[in-house]
Scaffold this motif. Structure first.
Motif, PDB file in Angstrom:
ATOM      1  N   ASP A 166       0.881  -1.171   0.000  1.00 21.17           N
ATOM      2  CA  ASP A 166       0.000   0.000   0.000  1.00 21.17           C
ATOM      3  C   ASP A 166       0.918   1.220   0.000  1.00 21.17           C
ATOM      4  N   SER A 189      -0.338  14.358   8.400  1.00 24.33           N
ATOM      5  CA  SER A 189      -1.132  13.146   8.596  1.00 24.33           C
ATOM      6  C   SER A 189      -2.069  13.416   9.760  1.00 24.33           C
ATOM      7  N   ILE A 198      -1.975   2.759  10.584  1.00 21.74           N
ATOM      8  CA  ILE A 198      -1.822   1.535  11.371  1.00 21.74           C
ATOM      9  C   ILE A 198      -0.418   1.472  11.965  1.00 21.74           C
ATOM     10  N   THR A 229       3.549  10.256   8.093  1.00 19.44           N
ATOM     11  CA  THR A 229       2.868   9.010   8.459  1.00 19.44           C
ATOM     12  C   THR A 229       3.656   8.284   9.556  1.00 19.44           C
TER      13      THR A 229
END
Ligand code: AMP
Ligand code: MG
Length: 357
Positions: free
Chosen positions: A180, A253, A271, A300
């Motif tokens: 991803d 983020s 996550i 992130t």
């Protein structure tokens, strides 16, 4: 729905109208929808005649990146890599190869807090084409999925000279793995687009893809490019204004950008690759860095690791500066000293700023 961005270019400020002063009109901007978000190119008012050419270049380029790297279409190169997980290496072109290389670089630099192999977890929690779960996945399920993640299981071999143009090989070693690039692809695309537009002769320009921004030169002869950093708890309010030096980038983020509700509890789309659970306790992170790909990946990563771990990692990233807002009230703005030199808090947050050393 187009996710809102935590940072907003400040192009709409009232113009100074003092007599005797030179008047500068606001920069010219064009905006369009792409990659599930928006893109924009801005130039100083005096350069607006050149804007159409830059926008055409950016539109074509972002559309190509989207076509190549999206996980939403089975015909993208990235989808082909994911389908072959655990069975074979796949040949990909330069865009895919270099985007994966960038993701792996920041996975290493962040000690795996950024990890593009979190894809199966991202989907399990209902994001990126995953089915929204009716109850939180059990620790047992999460444990099983963690077994098919880990950026060390991605084998990427760069293009060889004799293979040109662009033949990289990428293999995901474990069955059920997938990549991803949602945490890095936009920043990667902004850097590439920025280089193209600069090669067309632009000296003062801002490129923005979903809040991943890179700036060249200044917004006006007397003023750098400036970005408003939004309050993660109130979209209509700014925490402050950040100046972007020539060539630099910014990205954010946030836990409010995309999230799902399960049993009345909010779970964000970022996550923690070590636990398999969505990050809790952080509201927003803004990063300024020399490149858009670094700002994107590290915003992130910092969102996952928090300020304490960030202070251990930051010496590896010269020039990179951060603002953290934890998910607590009243909000506290934790900033690195270099961020402080570029940032001016709004009056109501001036007392809430704390320096990280
Ligand atoms: P950003 O908005 O740049 O912080 O990127 C968030 C997106 O990156 C998510 O929507 C996921 O697609 C992906 N992602 C989530 N957690 C991680 C992580 N720990 N490392 C890398 N990518 C992630
Ligand atoms: Mg990011």
């Amino acid at each position: 729905m187009i996710p809102r961005s935590a940072i907003a270019p400040l192009l709409l400020l009232p113009m100074p109208l003092l007599s005797g002063c030179r008047e500068y009109l606001r920069p010219a901007t064009r905006e369009w929808a792409v990659m599930g978000t928006f893109a924009a190119v801005s130039v100083p008012y005096g350069d607006s005649a050149k804007l159409d050419r830059y926008v055409l270049e950016a539109r074509q380029f972002f559309a190509r990146v989207n076509h190549t790297l999206t996980v939403y279409s089975p015909s993208s190169e990235l989808a082909a890599v994911n389908r072959a997980a655990g069975s074979e290496a796949v040949r990909v072109g330069n865009l895919t190869g270099e985007a994966i290389a960038a993701a792996l670089k920041y996975a290493g630099l962040s000690d795996g807090y950024f990890d593009p192999t979190v894809a199966p977890l991202v989907q399990k929690w209902g994001f990126n084409d995953g089915t929204a779960p009716s109850s939180a996945p059990s620790p047992h399920e999460i444990e099983a999925i963690l077994g098919r993640t880990g950026f060390a299981q991605v084998r990427l071999s760069p293009a060889r000279e004799q293979d040109r143009p662009g033949n990289w090989q990428v293999e995901l070693a474990l069955p059920g793995m997938s990549l991803d690039l949602g945490g890095v692809a936009k920043g990667f695309a902004v850097d590439r687009c920025f280089e193209r537009i600069r090669n067309m002769g632009a000296s003062d320009v801002m490129v923005n893809l979903g809040g991943n921004i890179r700036c060249s030169g200044t917004a006006r002869p007397d003023r750098p490019w400036r970005i408003g950093v939004r309050n993660p708890f109130d979209n209509s309010q700014m925490l402050g204004v950040l100046e972007i030096p020539d060539g630099w980038s910014v990205a954010s983020s946030g836990n409010y950008e995309r999230y799902i509700m399960i049993d009345g509890k909010r779970y964000t789309h970022i996550i923690n690759p070590r636990t398999g659970y969505p990050v809790a306790g952080m509201a927003g992170v803004t990063v300024t860095a020399a490149t858009a790909v670094e700002a994107d990946a590290m915003s992130t990563a910092f969102f996952v690791m928090g300020p304490d771990e960030a202070q251990r990692i930051l010496p590896r990233l010269p020039g990179c500066q951060v603002l953290f807002v934890k998910d607590e009230q009243p909000p506290v703005l934790w900033i690195t000293p270099g961020f402080g030199r570029l940032f001016k808090a709004e009056p109501e947050f001036a007392e809430s700023v704390r320096l990280l050393h």
